[in-house]
Design a protein around this motif. Structure first.
Motif, PDB file in Angstrom:
ATOM      1  N   ARG A  25       0.817  -1.221   0.000  1.00 19.27           N
ATOM      2  CA  ARG A  25       0.000   0.000   0.000  1.00 19.27           C
ATOM      3  C   ARG A  25       0.847   1.266   0.000  1.00 19.27           C
ATOM      4  NH1 ARG A  25      -4.656   0.516   3.997  1.00 19.27           N
ATOM      5  NH2 ARG A  25      -5.276   1.945   2.347  1.00 19.27           N
ATOM      6  N   ASP A  28      -0.134   3.940  -2.520  1.00 18.01           N
ATOM      7  CA  ASP A  28      -1.515   4.396  -2.481  1.00 18.01           C
ATOM      8  C   ASP A  28      -1.556   5.768  -1.833  1.00 18.01           C
ATOM      9  OD1 ASP A  28      -4.187   4.908  -2.103  1.00 18.01           O
ATOM     10  OD2 ASP A  28      -4.591   3.101  -0.912  1.00 18.01           O
ATOM     11  N   PRO A  29      -1.854   6.841  -2.570  1.00 20.36           N
ATOM     12  CA  PRO A  29      -1.815   8.189  -1.983  1.00 20.36           C
ATOM     13  C   PRO A  29      -2.852   8.409  -0.888  1.00 20.36           C
ATOM     14  CG  PRO A  29      -2.759   8.254  -4.181  1.00 20.36           C
ATOM     15  CD  PRO A  29      -2.222   6.867  -3.995  1.00 20.36           C
ATOM     16  N   ALA A  30      -3.832   7.514  -0.797  1.00 19.35           N
ATOM     17  CA  ALA A  30      -4.824   7.617   0.269  1.00 19.35           C
ATOM     18  C   ALA A  30      -4.617   6.537   1.326  1.00 19.35           C
ATOM     19  CB  ALA A  30      -6.234   7.506  -0.316  1.00 19.35           C
ATOM     20  N   ALA A  34      -0.012   8.089   3.178  1.00 16.80           N
ATOM     21  CA  ALA A  34      -0.559   9.341   2.647  1.00 16.80           C
ATOM     22  C   ALA A  34       0.205  10.580   3.136  1.00 16.80           C
ATOM     23  CB  ALA A  34      -2.043   9.459   2.982  1.00 16.80           C
ATOM     24  N   HIS A  37       3.283  10.968   1.054  1.00 17.60           N
ATOM     25  CA  HIS A  37       2.973  11.399  -0.316  1.00 17.60           C
ATOM     26  C   HIS A  37       2.826  12.914  -0.368  1.00 17.60           C
ATOM     27  CE1 HIS A  37       2.220   7.715  -2.757  1.00 17.60           C
ATOM     28  NE2 HIS A  37       2.100   7.162  -1.558  1.00 17.60           N
ATOM     29  N   ARG A  38       2.153  13.493   0.624  1.00 18.12           N
ATOM     30  CA  ARG A  38       1.930  14.933   0.618  1.00 18.12           C
ATOM     31  C   ARG A  38       3.186  15.701   1.045  1.00 18.12           C
ATOM     32  NH1 ARG A  38      -3.263  13.051   2.238  1.00 18.12           N
ATOM     33  NH2 ARG A  38      -2.851  13.285   4.468  1.00 18.12           N
ATOM     34  N   ARG A 226      -5.449  16.973   2.497  1.00 23.48           N
ATOM     35  CA  ARG A 226      -5.219  16.594   1.099  1.00 23.48           C
ATOM     36  C   ARG A 226      -4.321  17.579   0.358  1.00 23.48           C
ATOM     37  NH1 ARG A 226      -8.797  12.446   0.667  1.00 23.48           N
ATOM     38  NH2 ARG A 226     -10.721  12.618   1.837  1.00 23.48           N
TER      39      ARG A 226
END
Length: 246
Positions: A25, A28-30, A34, A37-38, A226
């Motif tokens: 996972r 997976d950006p979510a 996460a 990723h941000r 987000r």
């Protein structure tokens, strides 16, 4: 390269297993990664600008530079730096995470040399890089001074080392441990041990003993939900450091 003995100076078997379990996972950006990723555009851009300036390049151009990404996981930072032109070697002790890294890089047409092992393995091979990065890694190692010495050993004289980590403050305990893992569930529970967080002063002193001199530091703070993270003067939770090897 075969996996290194987990009884070595810097690796912890439990930490390796923890991140191996997240391998499927990781991209997976979510998913559970996460926040990384941000955070990744800020980390890679901050590193690239300082490294480019130190080597006489413009903007974020890393072409022709050899970079080692220690604790690369499934390759978020490795790919970010490779897309800026660097020749990247990704190093991790977690084999499942590396398998995900290789598959994702191949799907994206990126040539990244992923290797399983520890920085002391490459030091024993007398490998040297223009820059070494270890992002969100040092708070998971068994012996910080030994880890920093290994990073210095694989950096060419005059080269740079970049670290990002968590400060050991009450605010970091509240936001990065309780908030992120238990209240907002942004990270799997048990991702961090607050006792292993390191203050900038501690990190700077340990780095100096390894032959590394701090040249820049910045805080990293999350944007709105987000949204990507941004640079800040506030180093009380997440921070990133640039160092030069003497």
């Amino acid at each position: 390269m075969p996996a290194s003995n987990t009884a070595s100076n810097t690796a912890m078997a439990g930490e390796i297993a923890k991140f191996d379990a997240l391998a499927t996972r990781w991209w997976d950006p979510a998913g559970p990664m996460a926040p990384l990723h941000r955070m990744n555009p800020l980390r890679c851009g901050w590193i690239a600008r300082r490294l480019a300036a130190a080597t006489g390049r413009a903007g974020e151009d890393l072409s022709g530079l050899a970079i080692l990404d220690v604790g690369c996981g499934a390759g978020l930072a490795s790919e970010g730096l490779a897309r800026k032109g660097a020749a990247v070697t990704g190093l991790d002790a977690a084999g499942e995470a590396l398998a995900a890294a290789r598959a994702h890089a191949a799907a994206g047409g990126l040539s990244i040399d992923y290797r399983q092992g520890l920085p002391e393995d490459l030091a024993a091979e007398e490998r040297r890089f223009d820059a070494v990065v270890a992002l969100e890694v040092i708070e998971h190692v068994a012996d910080r001074p030994a880890f920093l010495a290994a990073l210095a050993a694989v950096t060419r004289p005059g080269g740079m080392v970049f670290l990002s980590t968590l400060n050991r403050t009450p605010k970091a305990f509240l936001f990065a441990k309780l908030g992120a893992e238990y209240l907002l569930r942004l990270l799997p529970r048990g991702t961090h041990d607050w006792r292993m967080f390191v203050t900038p002063a501690e990190l700077g002193a340990e780095a100096r003993r390894a032959g590394l001199r701090t040249t820049d530091i910045a805080g990293m703070v999350p944007g709105l939900p987000r949204q990507e993270w941004r640079e800040s003067r506030d180093v009380s939770v997440n921070y990133i450091v640039a160092m030069r090897r003497d």
